[in-house]
Design a protein around this motif. Structure first.
Motif, mmCIF file in Angstrom:
data_model
loop_
_atom_site.group_PDB
_atom_site.id
_atom_site.type_symbol
_atom_site.label_atom_id
_atom_site.label_comp_id
_atom_site.label_asym_id
_atom_site.label_seq_id
_atom_site.Cartn_x
_atom_site.Cartn_y
_atom_site.Cartn_z
ATOM 1 N N ALA A 80 0.853 -1.186 0.000
ATOM 2 C CA ALA A 80 0.000 0.000 0.000
ATOM 3 C C ALA A 80 0.889 1.235 0.000
ATOM 4 O O ALA A 80 1.951 1.243 0.628
ATOM 5 C CB ALA A 80 -0.904 0.006 1.226
ATOM 6 N N PRO A 81 0.489 2.289 -0.714
ATOM 7 C CA PRO A 81 1.294 3.514 -0.709
ATOM 8 C C PRO A 81 1.232 4.175 0.664
ATOM 9 O O PRO A 81 0.295 3.933 1.421
ATOM 10 C CB PRO A 81 0.612 4.380 -1.770
ATOM 11 C CG PRO A 81 -0.781 3.866 -1.849
ATOM 12 C CD PRO A 81 -0.707 2.412 -1.515
ATOM 13 N N PRO A 82 2.224 5.001 0.996
ATOM 14 C CA PRO A 82 2.160 5.726 2.267
ATOM 15 C C PRO A 82 0.873 6.525 2.349
ATOM 16 O O PRO A 82 0.352 6.978 1.331
ATOM 17 C CB PRO A 82 3.377 6.647 2.224
ATOM 18 C CG PRO A 82 4.313 6.000 1.253
ATOM 19 C CD PRO A 82 3.444 5.280 0.264
ATOM 20 N N GLU A 83 0.382 6.721 3.568
ATOM 21 C CA GLU A 83 -0.932 7.349 3.750
ATOM 22 C C GLU A 83 -1.042 8.729 3.136
ATOM 23 O O GLU A 83 -2.099 9.134 2.702
ATOM 24 C CB GLU A 83 -1.279 7.409 5.240
ATOM 25 C CG GLU A 83 -1.649 6.059 5.789
ATOM 26 C CD GLU A 83 -2.234 6.156 7.181
ATOM 27 O OE1 GLU A 83 -2.889 7.166 7.483
ATOM 28 O OE2 GLU A 83 -2.029 5.216 7.945
ATOM 29 N N GLY A 84 0.019 9.467 3.046
ATOM 30 C CA GLY A 84 -0.030 10.813 2.506
ATOM 31 C C GLY A 84 -0.187 10.848 0.997
ATOM 32 O O GLY A 84 -0.476 11.879 0.421
ATOM 33 N N ALA A 114 -3.780 -7.161 -13.153
ATOM 34 C CA ALA A 114 -2.632 -6.575 -12.460
ATOM 35 C C ALA A 114 -2.740 -5.055 -12.416
ATOM 36 O O ALA A 114 -2.440 -4.428 -11.395
ATOM 37 C CB ALA A 114 -1.333 -7.003 -13.141
ATOM 38 N N ARG A 115 -3.198 -4.454 -13.519
ATOM 39 C CA ARG A 115 -3.365 -2.996 -13.550
ATOM 40 C C ARG A 115 -4.457 -2.536 -12.592
ATOM 41 O O ARG A 115 -4.333 -1.512 -11.927
ATOM 42 C CB ARG A 115 -3.654 -2.542 -14.981
ATOM 43 C CG ARG A 115 -2.443 -2.711 -15.894
ATOM 44 C CD ARG A 115 -2.740 -2.434 -17.339
ATOM 45 N NE ARG A 115 -3.372 -1.127 -17.538
ATOM 46 C CZ ARG A 115 -4.123 -0.835 -18.589
ATOM 47 N NH1 ARG A 115 -4.326 -1.736 -19.533
ATOM 48 N NH2 ARG A 115 -4.662 0.353 -18.705
ATOM 49 N N VAL A 116 -5.549 -3.297 -12.516
ATOM 50 C CA VAL A 116 -6.646 -2.964 -11.589
ATOM 51 C C VAL A 116 -6.148 -3.067 -10.147
ATOM 52 O O VAL A 116 -6.421 -2.186 -9.326
ATOM 53 C CB VAL A 116 -7.868 -3.885 -11.826
ATOM 54 C CG1 VAL A 116 -8.873 -3.773 -10.698
ATOM 55 C CG2 VAL A 116 -8.530 -3.554 -13.154
ATOM 56 N N GLU A 117 -5.398 -4.127 -9.835
ATOM 57 C CA GLU A 117 -4.867 -4.285 -8.475
ATOM 58 C C GLU A 117 -3.923 -3.143 -8.111
ATOM 59 O O GLU A 117 -3.966 -2.620 -6.993
ATOM 60 C CB GLU A 117 -4.133 -5.626 -8.346
ATOM 61 C CG GLU A 117 -5.060 -6.806 -8.359
ATOM 62 C CD GLU A 117 -4.331 -8.129 -8.456
ATOM 63 O OE1 GLU A 117 -4.928 -9.127 -8.028
ATOM 64 O OE2 GLU A 117 -3.190 -8.177 -8.963
ATOM 65 N N ALA A 118 -3.087 -2.735 -9.057
ATOM 66 C CA ALA A 118 -2.159 -1.634 -8.798
ATOM 67 C C ALA A 118 -2.930 -0.329 -8.570
ATOM 68 O O ALA A 118 -2.598 0.448 -7.662
ATOM 69 C CB ALA A 118 -1.185 -1.487 -9.961
ATOM 70 N N ALA A 119 -3.958 -0.083 -9.373
ATOM 71 C CA ALA A 119 -4.757 1.131 -9.214
ATOM 72 C C ALA A 119 -5.488 1.134 -7.870
ATOM 73 O O ALA A 119 -5.559 2.161 -7.190
ATOM 74 C CB ALA A 119 -5.760 1.262 -10.363
ATOM 75 N N ALA A 120 -6.015 -0.009 -7.472
ATOM 76 C CA ALA A 120 -6.706 -0.101 -6.180
ATOM 77 C C ALA A 120 -5.729 0.140 -5.039
ATOM 78 O O ALA A 120 -6.051 0.846 -4.076
ATOM 79 C CB ALA A 120 -7.377 -1.470 -6.033
ATOM 80 N N ASP A 123 -5.000 3.771 -4.744
ATOM 81 C CA ASP A 123 -6.117 4.502 -4.143
ATOM 82 C C ASP A 123 -6.354 4.096 -2.695
ATOM 83 O O ASP A 123 -7.191 4.691 -2.015
ATOM 84 C CB ASP A 123 -7.402 4.283 -4.948
ATOM 85 C CG ASP A 123 -7.360 4.960 -6.316
ATOM 86 O OD1 ASP A 123 -6.411 5.722 -6.580
ATOM 87 O OD2 ASP A 123 -8.273 4.714 -7.121
ATOM 88 N N GLY A 124 -5.674 3.046 -2.256
ATOM 89 C CA GLY A 124 -5.821 2.605 -0.872
ATOM 90 C C GLY A 124 -7.153 1.921 -0.592
ATOM 91 O O GLY A 124 -7.661 2.008 0.519
ATOM 92 N N VAL A 125 -7.710 1.246 -1.609
ATOM 93 C CA VAL A 125 -8.986 0.555 -1.438
ATOM 94 C C VAL A 125 -8.852 -0.874 -1.953
ATOM 95 O O VAL A 125 -7.879 -1.219 -2.622
ATOM 96 C CB VAL A 125 -10.136 1.283 -2.188
ATOM 97 C CG1 VAL A 125 -10.373 2.668 -1.623
ATOM 98 C CG2 VAL A 125 -9.856 1.353 -3.683
ATOM 99 N N SER A 126 -9.837 -1.682 -1.674
ATOM 100 C CA SER A 126 -9.840 -3.054 -2.187
ATOM 101 C C SER A 126 -10.158 -3.044 -3.678
ATOM 102 O O SER A 126 -10.704 -2.069 -4.210
ATOM 103 C CB SER A 126 -10.887 -3.892 -1.452
ATOM 104 O OG SER A 126 -12.195 -3.465 -1.806
ATOM 105 N N VAL A 127 -9.812 -4.136 -4.333
ATOM 106 C CA VAL A 127 -10.118 -4.274 -5.761
ATOM 107 C C VAL A 127 -11.628 -4.196 -5.969
ATOM 108 O O VAL A 127 -12.105 -3.559 -6.910
ATOM 109 C CB VAL A 127 -9.544 -5.599 -6.320
ATOM 110 C CG1 VAL A 127 -10.061 -5.880 -7.716
ATOM 111 C CG2 VAL A 127 -8.025 -5.562 -6.320
ATOM 112 N N ASN A 128 -12.398 -4.811 -5.080
ATOM 113 C CA ASN A 128 -13.850 -4.785 -5.192
ATOM 114 C C ASN A 128 -14.376 -3.349 -5.140
ATOM 115 O O ASN A 128 -15.200 -2.939 -5.964
ATOM 116 C CB ASN A 128 -14.466 -5.626 -4.076
ATOM 117 C CG ASN A 128 -15.959 -5.766 -4.233
ATOM 118 O OD1 ASN A 128 -16.424 -6.410 -5.145
ATOM 119 N ND2 ASN A 128 -16.708 -5.143 -3.330
#
Length: 164
Positions: A80-84, A114-120, A123-128
């Motif tokens: 997950a990306p850093p919170e900021g 893979a692209r959808v998982e990276a985008a999610a 954004d800090g959210v689940s794939v769903n």
């Protein structure tokens, strides 16, 4: 990761153990290893999944998973990306009076998945959640080049052949 290598190693070990036994014992061991093939593969998957869970529990903001691809396990690590780096995700707004949710099976090419998982993850959210929001945005936005009535808007170029 090829499980066949490990299953083959187990077969060789059993054959080695029974090499001093009689022909009937060696044949019984061979039949047992063939019968246990799928069970051994499932146990190996359980071990790999438990290892991924243990590693995930020790890492902060990183998730390790074991996924099957073409019948063979593969490790997938998502950080997950850093919170900021992303805004607080807005809660998915449900329609007024809409009862519950529905389950949907969606098949995607591996590259798109893979692209959808990276985008999610970005954004800090689940794939769903990410897919639900993307679908909502797509339905709210009129189709490109079309008006809400379904007719082409002025200035749109139409190409093709016509017969008079």
């Amino acid at each position: 990761m090829e499980l066949s290598d490990f299953v083959g190693k187990l077969r060789r070990e059993l054959a080695s153990i029974t090499r001093f036994a009689g022909e009937d014992v060696a044949r019984a061991a061979e039949l047992l290893t063939e019968a246990l093939d799928s069970s051994v593969r499932l146990i190996l998957l359980d071990v790999l999944s438990a290892a991924a869970d243990e590693v995930t529990a020790r890492l902060c903001d990183t998730v390790g998973e074991v996924r099957l691809a073409d019948g063979e396990p593969a490790f997938v690590v998502t950080t997950a990306p850093p919170e900021g780096e992303y805004d607080e995700p807005a809660a998915a707004a449900a329609a007024e009076g809409e009862p519950g949710t529905a389950r949907l099976t969606l098949r995607l090419p591996d590259s798109l998945k893979a692209r959808v998982e990276a985008a999610a993850a970005r954004d800090g959210v689940s794939v769903n959640t990410w897919l639900g929001r993307a679908a909502g945005r797509a339905l709210e936005t009129p189709a490109r080049g079309r008006q809400a009535t379904g007719r082409w808007s002025p200035g749109q170029r139409i190409t093709g052949y016509a017969r008079s």
